[in-house]
Design a protein around this motif. Structure first.
Motif, mmCIF file in Angstrom:
data_model
loop_
_atom_site.group_PDB
_atom_site.id
_atom_site.type_symbol
_atom_site.label_atom_id
_atom_site.label_comp_id
_atom_site.label_asym_id
_atom_site.label_seq_id
_atom_site.Cartn_x
_atom_site.Cartn_y
_atom_site.Cartn_z
ATOM 1 N N MET A 1 8.867 11.501 7.236
ATOM 2 C CA MET A 1 9.766 11.865 6.323
ATOM 3 C C MET A 1 8.830 12.974 5.950
ATOM 4 N N GLY A 2 9.537 14.081 5.857
ATOM 5 C CA GLY A 2 9.210 15.381 5.229
ATOM 6 C C GLY A 2 9.386 15.020 3.565
ATOM 7 N N ALA A 3 8.197 17.013 3.264
ATOM 8 C CA ALA A 3 8.088 16.632 1.883
ATOM 9 C C ALA A 3 9.190 16.796 0.982
ATOM 10 N N PRO A 4 9.908 17.840 1.660
ATOM 11 C CA PRO A 4 10.932 17.640 0.445
ATOM 12 C C PRO A 4 12.151 16.283 0.077
ATOM 13 N N GLU A 5 12.060 15.408 1.403
ATOM 14 C CA GLU A 5 12.794 14.530 1.318
ATOM 15 C C GLU A 5 12.582 13.244 0.105
ATOM 16 N N ARG A 6 10.897 13.228 0.744
ATOM 17 C CA ARG A 6 9.810 12.367 -0.387
ATOM 18 C C ARG A 6 10.248 12.787 -1.665
ATOM 19 N N ASP A 7 9.902 13.753 -2.028
ATOM 20 C CA ASP A 7 9.656 14.452 -3.121
ATOM 21 C C ASP A 7 11.367 14.187 -3.954
ATOM 22 N N LEU A 30 10.343 0.381 -2.845
ATOM 23 C CA LEU A 30 9.331 0.093 -1.934
ATOM 24 C C LEU A 30 9.083 0.399 -0.327
ATOM 25 N N ARG A 31 10.675 1.137 -0.177
ATOM 26 C CA ARG A 31 10.553 1.877 0.821
ATOM 27 C C ARG A 31 9.874 2.549 1.059
ATOM 28 N N LEU A 32 9.687 3.753 0.527
ATOM 29 C CA LEU A 32 8.792 4.672 0.181
ATOM 30 C C LEU A 32 7.554 4.694 0.358
ATOM 31 N N ALA A 33 6.874 3.244 -0.591
ATOM 32 C CA ALA A 33 5.448 2.412 -0.532
ATOM 33 C C ALA A 33 5.302 2.246 0.844
ATOM 34 N N GLU A 34 6.233 1.496 1.623
ATOM 35 C CA GLU A 34 6.068 1.221 3.344
ATOM 36 C C GLU A 34 6.243 2.571 3.609
ATOM 37 N N ARG A 35 6.766 3.386 4.280
ATOM 38 C CA ARG A 35 6.497 4.662 4.854
ATOM 39 C C ARG A 35 5.424 5.665 4.194
ATOM 40 N N LEU A 36 4.968 5.356 3.253
ATOM 41 C CA LEU A 36 3.812 6.434 2.734
ATOM 42 C C LEU A 36 2.815 5.487 2.602
ATOM 43 N N ILE A 42 3.244 7.276 -5.048
ATOM 44 C CA ILE A 42 4.446 6.981 -4.995
ATOM 45 C C ILE A 42 3.587 4.938 -5.283
ATOM 46 N N ALA A 43 2.545 4.784 -4.976
ATOM 47 C CA ALA A 43 1.959 4.125 -5.863
ATOM 48 C C ALA A 43 1.853 3.937 -6.856
ATOM 49 N N TYR A 44 1.909 4.640 -7.547
ATOM 50 C CA TYR A 44 1.236 4.492 -8.839
ATOM 51 C C TYR A 44 3.029 4.373 -9.543
ATOM 52 N N GLN A 45 3.840 5.057 -9.167
ATOM 53 C CA GLN A 45 5.425 4.720 -9.428
ATOM 54 C C GLN A 45 5.517 2.889 -9.342
ATOM 55 N N ALA A 46 4.936 2.824 -8.290
ATOM 56 C CA ALA A 46 6.057 1.555 -7.887
ATOM 57 C C ALA A 46 4.878 0.558 -8.512
ATOM 58 N N ALA A 47 4.153 0.283 -8.773
ATOM 59 C CA ALA A 47 3.210 -0.322 -9.776
ATOM 60 C C ALA A 47 4.362 -0.466 -10.923
ATOM 61 N N TRP A 48 4.305 1.061 -11.723
ATOM 62 C CA TRP A 48 5.250 0.829 -12.829
ATOM 63 C C TRP A 48 6.352 -0.042 -12.743
ATOM 64 N N PRO A 61 -1.457 -4.646 -6.613
ATOM 65 C CA PRO A 61 -1.818 -3.659 -5.320
ATOM 66 C C PRO A 61 -0.965 -2.342 -5.563
ATOM 67 N N TYR A 62 -0.248 -2.119 -5.638
ATOM 68 C CA TYR A 62 -0.100 -0.386 -5.998
ATOM 69 C C TYR A 62 -0.718 -0.032 -7.203
ATOM 70 N N TYR A 63 -1.348 -0.256 -8.402
ATOM 71 C CA TYR A 63 -1.807 0.423 -8.656
ATOM 72 C C TYR A 63 -3.572 0.504 -8.540
ATOM 73 N N GLU A 64 -4.040 -1.136 -8.155
ATOM 74 C CA GLU A 64 -5.378 -0.257 -7.290
ATOM 75 C C GLU A 64 -5.275 0.455 -6.069
ATOM 76 N N ARG A 65 -3.963 0.189 -5.609
ATOM 77 C CA ARG A 65 -3.724 1.896 -4.287
ATOM 78 C C ARG A 65 -3.728 3.330 -4.918
ATOM 79 N N ALA A 66 -3.369 3.360 -5.881
ATOM 80 C CA ALA A 66 -3.091 4.749 -6.646
ATOM 81 C C ALA A 66 -4.185 5.540 -7.384
ATOM 82 N N LEU A 67 -4.703 4.257 -7.619
ATOM 83 C CA LEU A 67 -6.344 4.754 -8.382
ATOM 84 C C LEU A 67 -7.421 4.610 -7.146
ATOM 85 N N ALA A 68 -7.321 4.190 -5.851
ATOM 86 C CA ALA A 68 -8.239 4.022 -5.096
ATOM 87 C C ALA A 68 -8.082 5.822 -4.170
ATOM 88 N N GLY A 69 -7.317 6.214 -4.021
ATOM 89 C CA GLY A 69 -6.654 7.481 -3.472
ATOM 90 C C GLY A 69 -7.298 8.558 -4.287
#
Length: 167
Positions: A1-7, A30-36, A42-48, A61-69
């Motif tokens: 997945m390229g950056a423009p598509e991700r964004d 969920l699709r984005l988090a699985e791919r990236l 993405i993890a932060y937005q998924a948590a939210w 787990p999404y909050y934890e992932r967002a804060l770990a990176g």
């Protein structure tokens, strides 16, 4: 997945969440988090979005992932710490809530929301005196109520000694 598509997909998910279509936003995230899986934004937005939907356990787990990176902007990091701490509290994980919110207040000491949520977690862990002290300090520092402002110094003093012997 390229950056423009991700964004583009991430922007669409945020737009949907903001417009009240959280379930549609969740599907995209969920699709984005699985791919990236290492993408902290993405993890932060998924948590939210999970929190918005009342899916607190799934948000953790999404909050934890967002804060770990690395790479989460400070404003999002602050909100993620508050969100995770609050979510832990809702789930009855009071010690985790306290630990997370203390970390938040250490990183963002001027953030009143973090201190208020920390006070709630402290109440839940039985640290009632520290909880009341934090709330009194926050009240004295932030209230625009003239009757509170008038007694700001006294409230600050009593926050340091809740037995009332300072005066």
């Amino acid at each position: 997945m390229g950056a423009p598509e991700r964004d583009r997909e991430l922007a669409e998910a945020v737009r949907l969440r903001e417009q009240g279509s959280a379930e549609d936003a969740r599907r995209i995230l969920l699709r984005l988090a699985e791919r990236l899986p290492d993408d902290v934004e993405i993890a932060y937005q998924a948590a939210w979005v999970h929190d918005v939907l009342g899916l607190e356990a799934e948000a953790v787990p999404y909050y934890e992932r967002a804060l770990a990176g690395d790479g989460l902007p400070d404003s999002d990091r602050c909100d993620a710490l508050l969100g995770l701490g609050s979510t832990y509290r809702v789930l009855g994980r009071y010690e985790d809530a306290e630990r997370t919110l203390r970390r938040g207040t250490e990183e963002f000491p001027a953030h009143g929301g973090l201190r208020a949520f920390l006070a709630m977690a402290l109440f839940n862990t039985g640290s009632h005196e520290e909880s009341v002290r934090l709330l009194l300090e926050l009240l004295a520092a932030t209230s625009e109520d003239p009757s509170v402002r008038r007694f700001r110094r006294a409230i600050d003093a009593y926050a340091k000694d809740l037995t009332g012997t300072v005066g």
